[in-house]
Design a protein around this motif. Structure first.
Motif, PDB file in Angstrom:
ATOM      1  N   VAL A  92       0.842  -1.200   0.000  1.00  0.00           N
ATOM      2  CA  VAL A  92       0.000   0.000   0.000  1.00  0.00           C
ATOM      3  C   VAL A  92       0.878   1.251   0.000  1.00  0.00           C
ATOM      4  O   VAL A  92       0.629   2.206  -0.750  1.00  0.00           O
ATOM      5  N   ILE A  93       1.917   1.236   0.816  1.00  0.00           N
ATOM      6  CA  ILE A  93       2.843   2.370   0.898  1.00  0.00           C
ATOM      7  C   ILE A  93       3.492   2.631  -0.461  1.00  0.00           C
ATOM      8  O   ILE A  93       3.587   3.782  -0.923  1.00  0.00           O
ATOM      9  N   ARG A  94       3.982   1.578  -1.100  1.00  0.00           N
ATOM     10  CA  ARG A  94       4.662   1.762  -2.392  1.00  0.00           C
ATOM     11  C   ARG A  94       3.719   2.358  -3.426  1.00  0.00           C
ATOM     12  O   ARG A  94       4.092   3.269  -4.175  1.00  0.00           O
ATOM     13  N   ASP A  95       2.501   1.849  -3.477  1.00  0.00           N
ATOM     14  CA  ASP A  95       1.540   2.383  -4.450  1.00  0.00           C
ATOM     15  C   ASP A  95       1.272   3.866  -4.192  1.00  0.00           C
ATOM     16  O   ASP A  95       1.203   4.672  -5.127  1.00  0.00           O
ATOM     17  N   GLU A  96       1.123   4.242  -2.932  1.00  0.00           N
ATOM     18  CA  GLU A  96       0.813   5.624  -2.604  1.00  0.00           C
ATOM     19  C   GLU A  96       2.011   6.537  -2.878  1.00  0.00           C
ATOM     20  O   GLU A  96       1.842   7.651  -3.397  1.00  0.00           O
ATOM     21  N   LEU A  97       3.206   6.095  -2.539  1.00  0.00           N
ATOM     22  CA  LEU A  97       4.386   6.908  -2.813  1.00  0.00           C
ATOM     23  C   LEU A  97       4.580   7.116  -4.315  1.00  0.00           C
ATOM     24  O   LEU A  97       4.894   8.228  -4.767  1.00  0.00           O
ATOM     25  N   ALA A  98       4.412   6.058  -5.093  1.00  0.00           N
ATOM     26  CA  ALA A  98       4.549   6.189  -6.549  1.00  0.00           C
ATOM     27  C   ALA A  98       3.520   7.167  -7.091  1.00  0.00           C
ATOM     28  O   ALA A  98       3.824   8.003  -7.961  1.00  0.00           O
ATOM     29  N   ARG A  99       2.298   7.113  -6.574  1.00  0.00           N
ATOM     30  CA  ARG A  99       1.252   8.024  -7.044  1.00  0.00           C
ATOM     31  C   ARG A  99       1.580   9.469  -6.674  1.00  0.00           C
ATOM     32  O   ARG A  99       1.489  10.375  -7.520  1.00  0.00           O
ATOM     33  N   LEU A 100       1.964   9.684  -5.414  1.00  0.00           N
ATOM     34  CA  LEU A 100       2.228  11.047  -4.958  1.00  0.00           C
ATOM     35  C   LEU A 100       3.428  11.663  -5.675  1.00  0.00           C
ATOM     36  O   LEU A 100       3.385  12.835  -6.079  1.00  0.00           O
ATOM     37  N   VAL A 101       4.491  10.895  -5.816  1.00  0.00           N
ATOM     38  CA  VAL A 101       5.670  11.444  -6.488  1.00  0.00           C
ATOM     39  C   VAL A 101       5.359  11.721  -7.953  1.00  0.00           C
ATOM     40  O   VAL A 101       5.768  12.750  -8.497  1.00  0.00           O
ATOM     41  N   GLY A 102       4.607  10.828  -8.595  1.00  0.00           N
ATOM     42  CA  GLY A 102       4.220  11.080  -9.981  1.00  0.00           C
ATOM     43  C   GLY A 102       3.391  12.349 -10.115  1.00  0.00           C
ATOM     44  O   GLY A 102       3.590  13.137 -11.049  1.00  0.00           O
ATOM     45  N   GLN A 103       2.505  12.562  -9.173  1.00  0.00           N
ATOM     46  CA  GLN A 103       1.678  13.771  -9.180  1.00  0.00           C
ATOM     47  C   GLN A 103       2.527  15.019  -8.992  1.00  0.00           C
ATOM     48  O   GLN A 103       2.396  16.000  -9.738  1.00  0.00           O
ATOM     49  N   ARG A 104       3.432  14.991  -8.031  1.00  0.00           N
ATOM     50  CA  ARG A 104       4.257  16.160  -7.731  1.00  0.00           C
ATOM     51  C   ARG A 104       5.300  16.421  -8.818  1.00  0.00           C
ATOM     52  O   ARG A 104       5.653  17.575  -9.073  1.00  0.00           O
ATOM     53  N   ALA A 105       5.784  15.370  -9.432  1.00  0.00           N
ATOM     54  CA  ALA A 105       6.843  15.520 -10.425  1.00  0.00           C
ATOM     55  C   ALA A 105       6.393  16.312 -11.646  1.00  0.00           C
ATOM     56  O   ALA A 105       7.228  16.857 -12.378  1.00  0.00           O
ATOM     57  N   ALA A 106       5.086  16.394 -11.855  1.00  0.00           N
ATOM     58  CA  ALA A 106       4.588  17.198 -12.972  1.00  0.00           C
ATOM     59  C   ALA A 106       4.990  18.659 -12.822  1.00  0.00           C
ATOM     60  O   ALA A 106       5.161  19.369 -13.821  1.00  0.00           O
ATOM     61  N   ASP A 107       5.153  19.115 -11.581  1.00  0.00           N
ATOM     62  CA  ASP A 107       5.568  20.501 -11.318  1.00  0.00           C
ATOM     63  C   ASP A 107       6.959  20.582 -10.698  1.00  0.00           C
ATOM     64  O   ASP A 107       7.416  21.676 -10.363  1.00  0.00           O
TER      65      ASP A 107
END
Length: 392
Positions: free
Chosen positions: A320-335
């Motif tokens: 669960v942690i890995r999925d959430e970290l990948a999602r959050l970093v992908g979201q933030r990396a756009a900016d």
């Protein structure tokens, strides 16, 4: 500086230390810390208070012609009631970048953990001792003494048979790393064998190791300390402690990660920042915490005690942690083009576990530390990695 019987005594001061964030004057000498005083005042438990004072990655660094060196220290060692005392911590002597000798300091204070669950402890005071190194090569050389990564170490006096001066600036990039007990060095045999130290040597960078056993919990005071620490490269390895402490649910975890990264970015807006999820740990891949010690069989191992069915209600596991970290970093990396994500199983995954199993179910052994360091050096410092020279 004073001389006696051919020895030159040099005060141990902050200008000959590396890898620390703060120093404290004690009744015996100088105590390096890996969190600043403001953060230490906010620490809520003894476990983190002890972990940040254990000098993983902290070393004396000086230039000298000396062929003999003595370092007086007062160590505080940790033992668990009912278990044999661990071996004395190791002092690594590195000369011109090469591990040249090792020493230990007997005696010292002993902190006995009387309850594994609450970390309740009793302190027995003991004498200071001396780490001795002799027969060093003649001539000018850069010397580092890496302090034991799991012993609180008060520095009392440095003696040499030739003058010393603080090591010159290496010109290397500074890598600031935060992680859990594996980054701290659990089960590593000596301080330069902790995986971040090995990776730093491979990447030719200066390490500041904020790996805290049991203490990678997204604490705001840790984020502020990282924000305020000069660094050219930053990595945050987070997740395992949040799961094994059963600290929060998914709803709280995401905003906590955002807040932690936001705070770091206040001080390092464009610094390469690598977020690393947990390495493989079978006992917690799909089972929530809390983690508990298991003494069946006469050796210490760890087991997860949560109910996998409660993942639907927001209980955290490593997957669960890995999925959430990948999602959050992908979201933030756009900016944030200097933000990166690395799945921890690329550092230590199924194949690595088959080759180097976790002896206690949670921490790698020495060979596991080396494997993690090799993979991190390749993926982070290698060509195309976020920490490659062209990225710095």
């Amino acid at each position: 500086m004073s001389t006696e019987h051919g020895w030159i005594t040099t005060p141990v001061t902050a200008d000959i230390l590396r890898g620390f964030l703060d120093v404290e004057a004690t009744a015996h000498g100088l105590l390096p810390h890996r969190l600043p005083a403001r953060a230490r005042r906010q620490i809520p438990d003894d476990q983190l208070a002890v972990a940040e004072a254990q000098p993983s990655g902290v070393r004396l660094a000086f230039r000298t012609r000396a062929t003999a060196i003595e370092l007086d220290t007062l160590p505080t060692k940790r033992v668990y009631r009912g278990f044999p005392a661990p071996p004395d911590g190791v002092y690594d002597l590195v000369v011109d970048g090469r591990l040249t000798a090792q020493a230990t300091v007997a005696g010292g204070n002993v902190r006995t953990i009387t309850d594994m669950f609450t970390q309740t402890s009793e302190l027995t005071e003991g004498p200071a001792g001396t780490a001795r190194f002799a027969d060093l090569p003649a001539g000018d050389k850069d010397v580092e003494i890496w302090l034991p990564h799991t012993e609180i170490t008060e520095l009392i006096a440095l003696r040499t048979d030739a003058p010393v001066e603080p090591a010159p600036d290496s010109g290397r990039r500074v890598w600031l790393h935060h992680g859990s007990s594996i980054s701290h060095g659990s089960n590593a045999g000596h301080p330069t064998a902790v995986w971040p130290a090995l990776a730093a040597a491979e990447g030719a960078v200066e390490l500041v190791n904020m790996g805290f056993g049991g203490g990678a919990l997204l604490d705001p005071f840790t984020a502020r300390a990282m924000r305020d620490t000069p660094a050219d490269l930053i990595s945050v390895k987070v997740g395992i402690n949040v799961v094994n402490a059963d600290l929060m649910r998914l709803r709280a975890f995401g905003p906590a990660v955002h807040g932690f990264l936001d705070t770091i970015r206040e001080g390092h807006p464009t610094t390469p920042l690598l977020v690393v999820s947990p390495i493989l740990c079978p006992v917690q891949e799909d089972t929530p915490g809390p983690l508990a010690p298991d003494f069946d069989g006469g050796t210490l191992r760890f087991k997860a005690t949560g109910d996998p069915a409660e993942r639907a209600a927001g209980r955290l596991t490593l997957n669960v942690i890995r999925d959430e970290l990948a999602r959050l970093v992908g979201q933030r990396a756009a900016d944030d083009p200097n933000l990166y994500y690395l799945d921890g199983r690329e550092l230590y995954g199924e194949g690595d576990h088959a080759e180097f199993p976790l002896p206690d179910g949670l921490h790698p052994d020495q060979a596991g530390h080396r494997r993690i360091s090799e993979n991190f050096a390749r993926l982070a410092f290698g060509d195309g990695g976020p920490f490659a020279s062209a990225s710095g």
